[in-house]
Design a protein around this motif. Sequence first.
Motif, PDB file in Angstrom:
ATOM      1  N   ARG A  25      54.587   9.203  44.608  1.00 49.99           N
ATOM      2  CA  ARG A  25      54.642  10.106  45.752  1.00 49.99           C
ATOM      3  C   ARG A  25      55.319   9.426  46.930  1.00 49.99           C
ATOM      4  O   ARG A  25      55.038   8.270  47.238  1.00 49.99           O
ATOM      5  CB  ARG A  25      53.238  10.504  46.189  1.00 49.99           C
ATOM      6  N   ILE A  26      56.182  10.193  47.586  1.00 51.89           N
ATOM      7  CA  ILE A  26      56.806   9.728  48.827  1.00 51.89           C
ATOM      8  C   ILE A  26      57.211  10.946  49.644  1.00 51.89           C
ATOM      9  O   ILE A  26      57.754  11.911  49.110  1.00 51.89           O
ATOM     10  CB  ILE A  26      58.004   8.787  48.564  1.00 51.89           C
ATOM     11  N   ASN A  27      56.882  10.913  50.917  1.00 52.07           N
ATOM     12  CA  ASN A  27      57.237  11.990  51.861  1.00 52.07           C
ATOM     13  C   ASN A  27      56.808  13.368  51.365  1.00 52.07           C
ATOM     14  O   ASN A  27      57.548  14.334  51.470  1.00 52.07           O
ATOM     15  CB  ASN A  27      58.740  11.981  52.145  1.00 52.07           C
ATOM     16  N   GLY A  28      55.623  13.456  50.788  1.00 54.94           N
ATOM     17  CA  GLY A  28      55.096  14.736  50.336  1.00 54.94           C
ATOM     18  C   GLY A  28      55.658  15.262  49.035  1.00 54.94           C
ATOM     19  O   GLY A  28      55.306  16.342  48.588  1.00 54.94           O
ATOM     20  N   LYS A  29      56.554  14.517  48.413  1.00 56.28           N
ATOM     21  CA  LYS A  29      57.119  14.931  47.126  1.00 56.28           C
ATOM     22  C   LYS A  29      56.652  13.967  46.054  1.00 56.28           C
ATOM     23  O   LYS A  29      56.341  12.812  46.336  1.00 56.28           O
ATOM     24  CB  LYS A  29      58.643  14.949  47.204  1.00 56.28           C
ATOM     25  N   GLU A  30      56.597  14.454  44.813  1.00 61.49           N
ATOM     26  CA  GLU A  30      56.106  13.603  43.736  1.00 61.49           C
ATOM     27  C   GLU A  30      56.832  13.880  42.434  1.00 61.49           C
ATOM     28  O   GLU A  30      57.439  14.927  42.248  1.00 61.49           O
ATOM     29  CB  GLU A  30      54.605  13.762  43.555  1.00 61.49           C
ATOM     30  N   VAL A  31      56.732  12.881  41.557  1.00 60.73           N
ATOM     31  CA  VAL A  31      57.265  12.999  40.211  1.00 60.73           C
ATOM     32  C   VAL A  31      56.285  12.271  39.289  1.00 60.73           C
ATOM     33  O   VAL A  31      55.627  11.314  39.706  1.00 60.73           O
ATOM     34  CB  VAL A  31      58.694  12.411  40.106  1.00 60.73           C
ATOM     35  N   TYR A  32      56.152  12.763  38.062  1.00 59.50           N
ATOM     36  CA  TYR A  32      55.232  12.169  37.096  1.00 59.50           C
ATOM     37  C   TYR A  32      56.011  11.468  35.998  1.00 59.50           C
ATOM     38  O   TYR A  32      56.975  12.012  35.469  1.00 59.50           O
ATOM     39  CB  TYR A  32      54.323  13.246  36.488  1.00 59.50           C
ATOM     40  N   ILE A  33      55.548  10.261  35.659  1.00 56.15           N
ATOM     41  CA  ILE A  33      56.138   9.460  34.597  1.00 56.15           C
ATOM     42  C   ILE A  33      55.062   9.265  33.527  1.00 56.15           C
ATOM     43  O   ILE A  33      53.938   8.858  33.841  1.00 56.15           O
ATOM     44  CB  ILE A  33      56.593   8.074  35.123  1.00 56.15           C
ATOM     45  N   SER A  34      55.394   9.542  32.286  1.00 63.60           N
ATOM     46  CA  SER A  34      54.424   9.399  31.206  1.00 63.60           C
ATOM     47  C   SER A  34      54.145   7.922  30.915  1.00 63.60           C
ATOM     48  O   SER A  34      55.064   7.118  30.809  1.00 63.60           O
ATOM     49  CB  SER A  34      54.947  10.070  29.937  1.00 63.60           C
ATOM     50  N   ALA A  35      52.861   7.586  30.792  1.00 66.69           N
ATOM     51  CA  ALA A  35      52.472   6.231  30.401  1.00 66.69           C
ATOM     52  C   ALA A  35      52.504   6.076  28.882  1.00 66.69           C
ATOM     53  O   ALA A  35      52.226   4.999  28.367  1.00 66.69           O
ATOM     54  CB  ALA A  35      51.082   5.906  30.930  1.00 66.69           C
ATOM     55  N   LYS A  36      52.817   7.142  28.176  1.00 67.11           N
ATOM     56  CA  LYS A  36      52.887   7.135  26.699  1.00 67.11           C
ATOM     57  C   LYS A  36      51.546   6.737  26.069  1.00 67.11           C
ATOM     58  O   LYS A  36      51.505   6.119  25.015  1.00 67.11           O
ATOM     59  CB  LYS A  36      53.990   6.203  26.200  1.00 67.11           C
ATOM     60  N   ARG A  37      50.464   7.093  26.747  1.00 66.67           N
ATOM     61  CA  ARG A  37      49.113   6.843  26.242  1.00 66.67           C
ATOM     62  C   ARG A  37      48.292   8.110  26.464  1.00 66.67           C
ATOM     63  O   ARG A  37      48.538   8.876  27.396  1.00 66.67           O
ATOM     64  CB  ARG A  37      48.428   5.682  26.976  1.00 66.67           C
ATOM     65  N   ASN A  38      47.297   8.308  25.612  1.00 64.82           N
ATOM     66  CA  ASN A  38      46.408   9.466  25.700  1.00 64.82           C
ATOM     67  C   ASN A  38      44.967   8.992  25.741  1.00 64.82           C
ATOM     68  O   ASN A  38      44.641   7.905  25.254  1.00 64.82           O
ATOM     69  CB  ASN A  38      46.612  10.395  24.502  1.00 64.82           C
ATOM     70  N   VAL A  39      44.099   9.842  26.308  1.00 60.34           N
ATOM     71  CA  VAL A  39      42.684   9.509  26.408  1.00 60.34           C
ATOM     72  C   VAL A  39      41.874  10.811  26.444  1.00 60.34           C
ATOM     73  O   VAL A  39      42.381  11.843  26.885  1.00 60.34           O
ATOM     74  CB  VAL A  39      42.421   8.654  27.680  1.00 60.34           C
ATOM     75  N   LEU A  40      40.651  10.746  25.957  1.00 61.54           N
ATOM     76  CA  LEU A  40      39.754  11.889  26.097  1.00 61.54           C
ATOM     77  C   LEU A  40      39.318  11.978  27.559  1.00 61.54           C
ATOM     78  O   LEU A  40      39.011  10.943  28.177  1.00 61.54           O
ATOM     79  CB  LEU A  40      38.528  11.728  25.206  1.00 61.54           C
ATOM     80  N   PRO A  41      39.261  13.169  28.144  1.00 56.59           N
ATOM     81  CA  PRO A  41      38.878  13.299  29.555  1.00 56.59           C
ATOM     82  C   PRO A  41      37.523  12.677  29.891  1.00 56.59           C
ATOM     83  O   PRO A  41      37.321  12.188  31.000  1.00 56.59           O
ATOM     84  CB  PRO A  41      38.863  14.811  29.785  1.00 56.59           C
ATOM     85  N   VAL A  42      36.604  12.630  28.934  1.00 49.61           N
ATOM     86  CA  VAL A  42      35.288  12.059  29.187  1.00 49.61           C
ATOM     87  C   VAL A  42      35.369  10.552  29.471  1.00 49.61           C
ATOM     88  O   VAL A  42      34.493   9.994  30.141  1.00 49.61           O
ATOM     89  CB  VAL A  42      34.319  12.365  28.018  1.00 49.61           C
ATOM     90  N   HIS A  43      36.418   9.898  28.988  1.00 55.50           N
ATOM     91  CA  HIS A  43      36.584   8.459  29.215  1.00 55.50           C
ATOM     92  C   HIS A  43      37.400   8.143  30.463  1.00 55.50           C
ATOM     93  O   HIS A  43      37.619   6.975  30.772  1.00 55.50           O
ATOM     94  CB  HIS A  43      37.255   7.804  28.002  1.00 55.50           C
ATOM     95  N   TRP A  44      37.867   9.168  31.179  1.00 55.60           N
ATOM     96  CA  TRP A  44      38.718   8.973  32.349  1.00 55.60           C
ATOM     97  C   TRP A  44      37.865   8.817  33.602  1.00 55.60           C
ATOM     98  O   TRP A  44      36.996   9.624  33.880  1.00 55.60           O
ATOM     99  CB  TRP A  44      39.667  10.153  32.511  1.00 55.60           C
ATOM    100  N   ASN A  45      38.123   7.779  34.369  1.00 54.99           N
ATOM    101  CA  ASN A  45      37.418   7.526  35.629  1.00 54.99           C
ATOM    102  C   ASN A  45      38.403   7.729  36.769  1.00 54.99           C
ATOM    103  O   ASN A  45      39.125   6.814  37.151  1.00 54.99           O
ATOM    104  CB  ASN A  45      36.856   6.104  35.647  1.00 54.99           C
ATOM    105  N   LYS A  46      38.440   8.922  37.319  1.00 59.12           N
ATOM    106  CA  LYS A  46      39.430   9.243  38.349  1.00 59.12           C
ATOM    107  C   LYS A  46      39.178   8.513  39.662  1.00 59.12           C
ATOM    108  O   LYS A  46      40.071   8.421  40.499  1.00 59.12           O
ATOM    109  CB  LYS A  46      39.468  10.749  38.606  1.00 59.12           C
TER     110      LYS A  46
END
Length: 122
Positions: A25-46
């Motif tokens: 993110r910069i100046n209110g704009k963003e882009v997403y880059i894939s980390a090429k990894r997957n995880v179950l949402p239950v294991h994600w600590n936001k």
Amino acid sequence: MNLTYHIQKKKARDNGEVPIMLAYRINGKEVYISAKRNVLPVHWNKDSADSPIRSSYGDGYITLNLFLKNFRNHHGKLADEFYIINNRFPTPAEFKSLCAGKTAQPTKQPDFFTLYSQFTRY
């Protein structure tokens, strides 16, 4: 400039895993880059930027957290190098191009003293 991780719950696979994405993110704009990894949402600590994968993930959570830390550091260095050359951070489109391995042409080549002063500022 900000680099953070997110999961894309809308793109869940059949086994329930979701892709991990690095958001730039910069100046209110963003882009997403894939980390090429997957995880179950239950294991994600936001709430944890340094260790987004919970220990409930299993034995591989330390390895995956280390990978994500290195992935973010690598992409942060790409943005920093762009800043040193261009005296500004890349736009989201330029950042995506940098991450894809495409070389962005610098707008100018700084002289030694400019480069040195920017380097010693950190």
